[in-house]
Motif scaffolding. Structure first.
Motif, PDB file in Angstrom:
ATOM      1  N   SER A 180     -12.483   2.447  -5.894  1.00  0.00           N
ATOM      2  CA  SER A 180     -11.133   3.020  -5.861  1.00  0.00           C
ATOM      3  C   SER A 180     -10.145   1.984  -6.361  1.00  0.00           C
ATOM      4  N   ILE A 181      -9.075   2.460  -6.949  1.00  0.00           N
ATOM      5  CA  ILE A 181      -8.013   1.562  -7.394  1.00  0.00           C
ATOM      6  C   ILE A 181      -6.676   1.875  -6.731  1.00  0.00           C
ATOM      7  N   ARG A 182      -6.624   2.941  -5.912  1.00  0.00           N
ATOM      8  CA  ARG A 182      -5.325   3.307  -5.357  1.00  0.00           C
ATOM      9  C   ARG A 182      -5.386   4.025  -4.018  1.00  0.00           C
ATOM     10  N   THR A 183      -6.559   4.336  -3.486  1.00  0.00           N
ATOM     11  CA  THR A 183      -6.638   5.298  -2.392  1.00  0.00           C
ATOM     12  C   THR A 183      -7.112   4.647  -1.100  1.00  0.00           C
ATOM     13  N   PRO A 184      -6.215   4.466  -0.117  1.00  0.00           N
ATOM     14  CA  PRO A 184      -6.626   3.833   1.140  1.00  0.00           C
ATOM     15  C   PRO A 184      -7.646   4.654   1.914  1.00  0.00           C
ATOM     16  N   GLU A 185      -7.642   5.981   1.756  1.00  0.00           N
ATOM     17  CA  GLU A 185      -8.631   6.796   2.469  1.00  0.00           C
ATOM     18  C   GLU A 185     -10.060   6.437   2.053  1.00  0.00           C
ATOM     19  N   ILE A 186     -10.245   6.104   0.766  1.00  0.00           N
ATOM     20  CA  ILE A 186     -11.573   5.718   0.293  1.00  0.00           C
ATOM     21  C   ILE A 186     -11.959   4.349   0.853  1.00  0.00           C
ATOM     22  N   ALA A 187     -11.005   3.418   0.875  1.00  0.00           N
ATOM     23  CA  ALA A 187     -11.267   2.111   1.478  1.00  0.00           C
ATOM     24  C   ALA A 187     -11.593   2.260   2.959  1.00  0.00           C
ATOM     25  N   PHE A 198     -15.486  -1.467  -4.141  1.00  0.00           N
ATOM     26  CA  PHE A 198     -15.380  -2.032  -5.487  1.00  0.00           C
ATOM     27  C   PHE A 198     -14.009  -1.713  -6.066  1.00  0.00           C
ATOM     28  N   ALA A 199     -13.277  -2.762  -6.428  1.00  0.00           N
ATOM     29  CA  ALA A 199     -11.981  -2.623  -7.099  1.00  0.00           C
ATOM     30  C   ALA A 199     -12.175  -2.957  -8.572  1.00  0.00           C
ATOM     31  N   ASN A 200     -11.836  -2.033  -9.443  1.00  0.00           N
ATOM     32  CA  ASN A 200     -12.177  -2.197 -10.853  1.00  0.00           C
ATOM     33  C   ASN A 200     -11.537  -3.429 -11.479  1.00  0.00           C
ATOM     34  N   ASN A 201     -10.329  -3.789 -11.053  1.00  0.00           N
ATOM     35  CA  ASN A 201      -9.724  -5.064 -11.442  1.00  0.00           C
ATOM     36  C   ASN A 201      -9.519  -5.199 -12.949  1.00  0.00           C
ATOM     37  N   ILE A 202      -9.290  -4.071 -13.629  1.00  0.00           N
ATOM     38  CA  ILE A 202      -8.880  -4.102 -15.035  1.00  0.00           C
ATOM     39  C   ILE A 202      -7.693  -3.156 -15.205  1.00  0.00           C
ATOM     40  N   LEU A 203      -6.986  -3.317 -16.298  1.00  0.00           N
ATOM     41  CA  LEU A 203      -5.858  -2.453 -16.661  1.00  0.00           C
ATOM     42  C   LEU A 203      -4.762  -2.449 -15.599  1.00  0.00           C
ATOM     43  N   ALA A 204      -4.583  -3.567 -14.926  1.00  0.00           N
ATOM     44  CA  ALA A 204      -3.520  -3.689 -13.925  1.00  0.00           C
ATOM     45  C   ALA A 204      -3.145  -5.163 -13.817  1.00  0.00           C
ATOM     46  N   PRO A 205      -1.953  -5.466 -13.299  1.00  0.00           N
ATOM     47  CA  PRO A 205      -1.549  -6.877 -13.177  1.00  0.00           C
ATOM     48  C   PRO A 205      -2.471  -7.662 -12.249  1.00  0.00           C
ATOM     49  N   ASN A 206      -2.497  -8.966 -12.435  1.00  0.00           N
ATOM     50  CA  ASN A 206      -3.273  -9.833 -11.564  1.00  0.00           C
ATOM     51  C   ASN A 206      -2.899  -9.596 -10.103  1.00  0.00           C
ATOM     52  N   GLY A 207      -3.896  -9.442  -9.248  1.00  0.00           N
ATOM     53  CA  GLY A 207      -3.655  -9.263  -7.821  1.00  0.00           C
ATOM     54  C   GLY A 207      -3.252  -7.868  -7.406  1.00  0.00           C
ATOM     55  N   ASN A 208      -3.223  -6.933  -8.355  1.00  0.00           N
ATOM     56  CA  ASN A 208      -2.743  -5.590  -8.046  1.00  0.00           C
ATOM     57  C   ASN A 208      -3.573  -4.913  -6.950  1.00  0.00           C
ATOM     58  N   PHE A 209      -4.868  -5.208  -6.904  1.00  0.00           N
ATOM     59  CA  PHE A 209      -5.756  -4.515  -5.976  1.00  0.00           C
ATOM     60  C   PHE A 209      -5.965  -5.269  -4.667  1.00  0.00           C
ATOM     61  N   LYS A 210      -5.323  -6.425  -4.517  1.00  0.00           N
ATOM     62  CA  LYS A 210      -5.526  -7.209  -3.309  1.00  0.00           C
ATOM     63  C   LYS A 210      -5.114  -6.471  -2.038  1.00  0.00           C
ATOM     64  N   PRO A 211      -3.986  -5.773  -1.984  1.00  0.00           N
ATOM     65  CA  PRO A 211      -3.641  -5.067  -0.738  1.00  0.00           C
ATOM     66  C   PRO A 211      -4.709  -4.056  -0.313  1.00  0.00           C
ATOM     67  N   LEU A 212      -5.324  -3.366  -1.280  1.00  0.00           N
ATOM     68  CA  LEU A 212      -6.348  -2.387  -0.936  1.00  0.00           C
ATOM     69  C   LEU A 212      -7.613  -3.080  -0.434  1.00  0.00           C
ATOM     70  N   VAL A 213      -7.985  -4.187  -1.080  1.00  0.00           N
ATOM     71  CA  VAL A 213      -9.153  -4.945  -0.625  1.00  0.00           C
ATOM     72  C   VAL A 213      -8.902  -5.525   0.766  1.00  0.00           C
ATOM     73  N   ASP A 214      -7.702  -6.041   0.992  1.00  0.00           N
ATOM     74  CA  ASP A 214      -7.372  -6.593   2.308  1.00  0.00           C
ATOM     75  C   ASP A 214      -7.431  -5.508   3.381  1.00  0.00           C
ATOM     76  N   PHE A 215      -6.941  -4.323   3.056  1.00  0.00           N
ATOM     77  CA  PHE A 215      -6.987  -3.210   3.998  1.00  0.00           C
ATOM     78  C   PHE A 215      -8.432  -2.847   4.341  1.00  0.00           C
ATOM     79  N   TYR A 216      -9.270  -2.762   3.322  1.00  0.00           N
ATOM     80  CA  TYR A 216     -10.694  -2.471   3.550  1.00  0.00           C
ATOM     81  C   TYR A 216     -11.326  -3.516   4.466  1.00  0.00           C
ATOM     82  N   ARG A 217     -11.053  -4.773   4.199  1.00  0.00           N
ATOM     83  CA  ARG A 217     -11.650  -5.837   5.012  1.00  0.00           C
ATOM     84  C   ARG A 217     -11.189  -5.746   6.469  1.00  0.00           C
TER      85      ARG A 217
END
Length: 394
Positions: A180-187, A198-217
């Motif tokens: 997922s790249i945007r959906t907290p329900e999936i995390a 898995f955060a795709n980590n492309i086509l977005a600014p550096n660190g864009n997916f960190k809040p979602l990864v942190d939420f999952y953790r």
């Protein structure tokens, strides 16, 4: 730490020659890519699922089964399997079959994809996409862990006394990553089940997916699977490597400018602002280490190396450069930075060990003459103590 490559299965025009390969040429090329990555010593090869031009991979299990027969050690995965428009019963059956054929060298990533029209093509409503993803995985999780399933949901006909066949290899389901790249329900779902994220980590600014990864953790720890830093995280990326940095930018520029995403800023600015890695081996190493700085310890790093019409000879060269000059250094660097106790990415062998220890491994043997698949008794010859519980905890 696992390192590998993934393909989105695009069929793109080579901007330097003006030629577009056929679907058949690209299918052959991806098979060759996977075999080359296996021989080069990379850990993972993954391929996406699409049902429209200009892509070719509408059947990842068919493609990956063929690749499994041509490889020896590489883990095969998806990027992604569409959990919204595929029937979870068919996912359970198809990927269990792939797991057997690959002798456990596989896992899969589940996601909603990025093609809006695919929903009505398969009779689904995109407005219910998140609900579809959540419910379908809830069923898939049970189908792989319970011999006999009764099910009522919102998006498919009920199941009564249903057994998904074949049972997973060694009665151990494939490991699942939720992409997922945007959906907290999936995390949240990934964390609830103790699965990977898995955060795709492309086509977005550096660190864009960190809040979602942190939420999952955080939620992974909440559900009692371990510490937040023990959660299983994968990241994507996009790379192009040459011996000299200026040669990498010169060679890759026409392909980057051929991108279908509407990106029209200079390549140098794009690589500075996003996780795209272009340059010498050392520059790609340094860029990848910034992912560790942003996200902390993680378990899987995959790169796209075949996009935007890059010719096959260059793709194979990219695999060699990754395997020979980038990944060995990254293995040492990531190992030296890893905090105590942070787990590796699960493999079939580690999951079998976790379930059975040194005890016997289950190999389900069906009872004869049971064709209706509707009775409540077990269809297998195991004793009650050997069969999976009907309602196991996540």
């Amino acid at each position: 730490m696992q390192f590998g490559i993934f393909s989105v299965s695009d069929v793109s025009r080579d901007p330097t020659t003006g030629r577009t390969p056929s679907e058949g040429e690209r299918i052959d090329a991806v098979v060759e890519m996977a075999a080359h990555a296996d021989q080069a010593g990379l850990d993972v090869f993954a391929v996406g699922e699409h049902h429209n031009p200009p892509f070719f991979d509408s059947s990842p299990t068919t493609l990956l089964s063929f690749i499994a027969a041509r490889t020896q050690r590489i883990i095969l995965s998806t990027s992604v399997t569409l959990v919204t428009t595929n029937d979870p019963v068919k996912i359970a059956e198809d990927y269990a079959m792939l797991q057997h054929l690959a002798k456990g060298r596989m896992d899969l990533m589940l996601g909603r994809g990025n093609t809006v029209p695919v929903y009505p093509w398969f009779g689904k409503d995109i407005r219910k996409g998140v609900h579809l993803a959540l419910e379908n995985y809830n069923l898939l999780h049970r189908l792989w862990r319970e011999d006999v399933v009764d099910w009522n949901g919102d998006f498919r006909t009920p199941l009564q006394g249903f057994t998904s066949i074949p049972r997973p290899l060694d009665d151990v389901p494939p490991f699942v990553w939720h992409g997922s790249i945007r959906t907290p329900e999936i995390a949240e779902q990934a964390a609830y089940y103790g699965n990977g994220f898995f955060a795709n980590n492309i086509l977005a600014p550096n660190g864009n997916f960190k809040p979602l990864v942190d939420f999952y953790r955080k939620r992974y720890e909440h559900y009692g699977h371990g510490r937040a830093q023990d959660a299983i995280v994968g990241l994507g990326g996009h790379s192009y490597i040459a011996k000299r940095s200026q040669d990498a930018y010169t060679a890759y520029r026409p392909y980057f400018e051929n991108n279908p995403h509407g990106i029209r800023i200079p390549l140098e600015d794009w690589t500075q602002a996003t996780p795209t890695s272009v340059g010498s081996p050392q520059e790609v190493i340094d860029k990848t280490l910034t992912f560790h700085d942003l996200f902390g310890d993680y378990q899987r790093q995959l790169w796209v190396v075949d996009g935007y019409g890059l010719p096959q000879a260059e793709v194979l060269k990219q695999i060699d450069l990754l395997a020979e000059e980038v990944v060995p250094v990254l293995r040492k660097e990531f190992d030296s930075r890893r905090a105590a106790g942070v787990p590796d990415a699960p493999t079939h062998a580690s999951l079998v060990q976790a379930k059975y220890g040194d005890g016997p491994v289950r190999h389900p043997r069906p009872n004869p003459n049971r064709g209706d698949n509707t009775t409540g008794a077990s269809p297998y010859q195991d004793t009650d103590a050997e069969t999976t519980a009907i309602h196991p905890t996540p």
